[in-house]
Motif scaffolding. Structure first.
Motif, mmCIF file in Angstrom:
data_model
loop_
_atom_site.group_PDB
_atom_site.id
_atom_site.type_symbol
_atom_site.label_atom_id
_atom_site.label_comp_id
_atom_site.label_asym_id
_atom_site.label_seq_id
_atom_site.Cartn_x
_atom_site.Cartn_y
_atom_site.Cartn_z
ATOM 1 N N PHE A 83 30.846 44.016 42.535
ATOM 2 C CA PHE A 83 31.376 43.091 43.533
ATOM 3 C C PHE A 83 32.774 43.518 43.973
ATOM 4 O O PHE A 83 33.084 43.569 45.178
ATOM 5 N N ALA A 84 33.629 43.842 42.997
ATOM 6 C CA ALA A 84 34.997 44.268 43.315
ATOM 7 C C ALA A 84 34.993 45.546 44.139
ATOM 8 O O ALA A 84 35.789 45.698 45.084
ATOM 9 N N LYS A 85 34.113 46.470 43.798
ATOM 10 C CA LYS A 85 34.002 47.709 44.566
ATOM 11 C C LYS A 85 33.526 47.410 45.991
ATOM 12 O O LYS A 85 34.062 47.948 46.971
ATOM 13 N N ASP A 86 32.530 46.529 46.131
ATOM 14 C CA ASP A 86 32.019 46.173 47.454
ATOM 15 C C ASP A 86 33.072 45.490 48.314
ATOM 16 O O ASP A 86 33.077 45.624 49.545
ATOM 17 N N LEU A 87 33.984 44.729 47.677
ATOM 18 C CA LEU A 87 35.053 44.034 48.401
ATOM 19 C C LEU A 87 36.256 44.932 48.695
ATOM 20 O O LEU A 87 37.212 44.492 49.334
ATOM 21 N N ASP A 88 36.208 46.175 48.185
ATOM 22 C CA ASP A 88 37.369 47.074 48.231
ATOM 23 C C ASP A 88 38.557 46.487 47.476
ATOM 24 O O ASP A 88 39.722 46.751 47.803
ATOM 25 N N ALA A 89 38.245 45.696 46.449
ATOM 26 C CA ALA A 89 39.292 45.134 45.584
ATOM 27 C C ALA A 89 39.632 46.074 44.437
ATOM 28 O O ALA A 89 40.578 45.834 43.692
ATOM 29 N N ALA A 90 38.852 47.155 44.288
ATOM 30 C CA ALA A 90 39.079 48.118 43.220
ATOM 31 C C ALA A 90 38.420 49.437 43.609
ATOM 32 O O ALA A 90 37.551 49.479 44.487
ATOM 33 N N SER A 91 38.832 50.503 42.937
ATOM 34 C CA SER A 91 38.233 51.820 43.157
ATOM 35 C C SER A 91 37.039 51.993 42.215
ATOM 36 O O SER A 91 36.589 51.035 41.581
ATOM 37 N N ASP A 92 36.549 53.234 42.090
ATOM 38 C CA ASP A 92 35.394 53.477 41.215
ATOM 39 C C ASP A 92 35.727 53.270 39.749
ATOM 40 O O ASP A 92 34.829 53.045 38.931
ATOM 41 N N ARG A 93 36.986 53.359 39.388
ATOM 42 C CA ARG A 93 37.439 53.085 38.020
ATOM 43 C C ARG A 93 38.441 51.948 38.085
ATOM 44 O O ARG A 93 39.377 51.996 38.883
ATOM 45 N N MET A 94 38.238 50.952 37.248
ATOM 46 C CA MET A 94 39.048 49.739 37.368
ATOM 47 C C MET A 94 39.296 49.118 36.008
ATOM 48 O O MET A 94 38.616 49.421 35.019
ATOM 49 N N THR A 95 40.306 48.255 35.956
ATOM 50 C CA THR A 95 40.560 47.433 34.775
ATOM 51 C C THR A 95 40.665 45.988 35.224
ATOM 52 O O THR A 95 41.193 45.698 36.303
ATOM 53 N N PHE A 96 40.138 45.090 34.394
ATOM 54 C CA PHE A 96 40.214 43.680 34.746
ATOM 55 C C PHE A 96 40.299 42.826 33.483
ATOM 56 O O PHE A 96 39.887 43.239 32.402
ATOM 57 N N ASN A 97 40.855 41.648 33.666
ATOM 58 C CA ASN A 97 40.993 40.705 32.572
ATOM 59 C C ASN A 97 39.832 39.721 32.564
ATOM 60 O O ASN A 97 39.340 39.308 33.624
ATOM 61 N N ALA A 98 39.376 39.352 31.381
ATOM 62 C CA ALA A 98 38.368 38.310 31.203
ATOM 63 C C ALA A 98 38.804 37.454 30.028
ATOM 64 O O ALA A 98 39.861 37.686 29.427
ATOM 65 N N ILE A 99 37.999 36.487 29.677
ATOM 66 C CA ILE A 99 38.392 35.532 28.643
ATOM 67 C C ILE A 99 38.584 36.205 27.280
ATOM 68 O O ILE A 99 39.354 35.720 26.445
ATOM 69 N N ASP A 100 37.906 37.342 27.061
ATOM 70 C CA ASP A 100 38.028 38.029 25.776
ATOM 71 C C ASP A 100 38.980 39.216 25.833
ATOM 72 O O ASP A 100 39.050 40.010 24.895
ATOM 73 N N GLY A 101 39.729 39.355 26.937
ATOM 74 C CA GLY A 101 40.720 40.421 27.009
ATOM 75 C C GLY A 101 40.450 41.412 28.127
ATOM 76 O O GLY A 101 39.703 41.140 29.069
ATOM 77 N N LEU A 102 41.042 42.584 27.995
ATOM 78 C CA LEU A 102 41.013 43.604 29.043
ATOM 79 C C LEU A 102 39.730 44.428 28.954
ATOM 80 O O LEU A 102 39.286 44.804 27.868
ATOM 81 N N HIS A 103 39.153 44.710 30.126
ATOM 82 C CA HIS A 103 37.956 45.540 30.208
ATOM 83 C C HIS A 103 38.171 46.664 31.212
ATOM 84 O O HIS A 103 38.898 46.510 32.190
ATOM 85 N N HIS A 104 37.483 47.780 30.970
ATOM 86 C CA HIS A 104 37.446 48.880 31.914
ATOM 87 C C HIS A 104 36.060 48.927 32.539
ATOM 88 O O HIS A 104 35.057 48.623 31.878
ATOM 89 N N GLY A 105 35.996 49.299 33.808
ATOM 90 C CA GLY A 105 34.730 49.414 34.499
ATOM 91 C C GLY A 105 34.659 50.699 35.295
ATOM 92 O O GLY A 105 35.674 51.198 35.785
#
Length: 258
Positions: A83-105
């Motif tokens: 979704f973030a990639k489709d929105l151009d909110a992130a590149s092919d490699r990204m980091t984001f926060n969730a309830i359990d901490g930091l994730h890489h995608g």
């Protein structure tokens, strides 16, 4: 008020996705429950908000279909990467926060890869294993998965000792001759069997490794809704660099009156 929404699915786990970078979504249990309702709403296993984050690409807020904010959702995490990639909110490699901490995608063509949290504690009981892979998971190995009454047995385990009110997701797993796994999951919050569960698939793969039912740390897992894989590193009973991999895609988008 008209709400713009997007519908995404990963291995049959489906989610209402909201671009909430302007913090305009009116969060309420009743509204989220209605939007996720398959008869009177859009229909989904959960609803996910993509919000701004000061230090990383975005923040993920996840709600179960019962309208309550919940713990981490692995397939939801993979869907929000797409979704973030489709929105151009992130590149092919990204980091984001969730309830359990930091994730890489990572977006790798049609395969979406989500780095899960490290798992430092696995409870290995006689008839089941328990761990937290971002959400709590009870894992049992069975011989004939297709004939199992997952809803009835899973509901009893989810509400019984030692879980009670907090509850646990419940996974039933069959090991195949080629080291792959078949899995069916009863999810708390949805209170039903779902077509897939990312955190449950992660727990199943690690459980199979702990029980020496597989001889690899790169495990193929087949859920009702699709095929995923889990790879990880094991270091003195700690599981690190854990990745959940598989397709995730947009189903449709639209507007709904709220």
């Amino acid at each position: 008020m008209k709400l713009k929404f997007y519908k995404y699915q990963g291995a049959g786990n489906d989610f209402v996705m909201i671009d909430d970078r302007e913090n305009s979504f009116p969060i309420s249990t009743a509204l989220i429950k209605r939007l996720c309702d398959r008869h009177f709403g859009i229909g989904a296993d959960g609803l996910i908000l993509l919000q701004n984050d000061e230090e990383h690409d975005f923040r993920m807020i996840y709600f179960n279909s019962d309208g309550n904010e919940s713990t981490m959702c692995g397939n939801g995490g993979r869907c929000i990467i797409r979704f973030a990639k489709d929105l151009d909110a992130a590149s092919d490699r990204m980091t984001f926060n969730a309830i359990d901490g930091l994730h890489h995608g990572v977006v790798d063509d049609k395969i979406i890869r989500l780095q899960m949290i490290d798992i430092n504690e696995v409870e290995d009981h006689d008839h089941y294993l328990f761990m937290n892979t971002g959400s709590p998971h009870h894992v049992e190995f069975v011989d004939n998965l297709t004939s199992l009454n997952v809803v009835e047995i899973g509901r009893n385990i989810r509400n019984g000792a030692p879980y009670f009110e907090q509850g646990s997701n419940v996974n039933f797993v069959q090991v195949m001759e080629d080291n792959s796994l078949l899995i069916r999951t009863y999810e708390r919050g949805v209170e039903d069997e779902t077509l897939a569960c990312g955190t449950g698939i992660t727990a199943a793969a690690i459980s199979a490794f702990v029980k020496k039912k597989v001889d690899t740390n790169n495990i193929q897992v087949k859920a009702i809704g699709g095929d995923l894989s889990v790879n990880f590193e094991e270091n003195n009973h700690n599981f690190v660099n854990v990745w959940l991999n598989g397709p995730a895609e947009k189903v449709f988008e639209g507007e709904i009156e709220i």
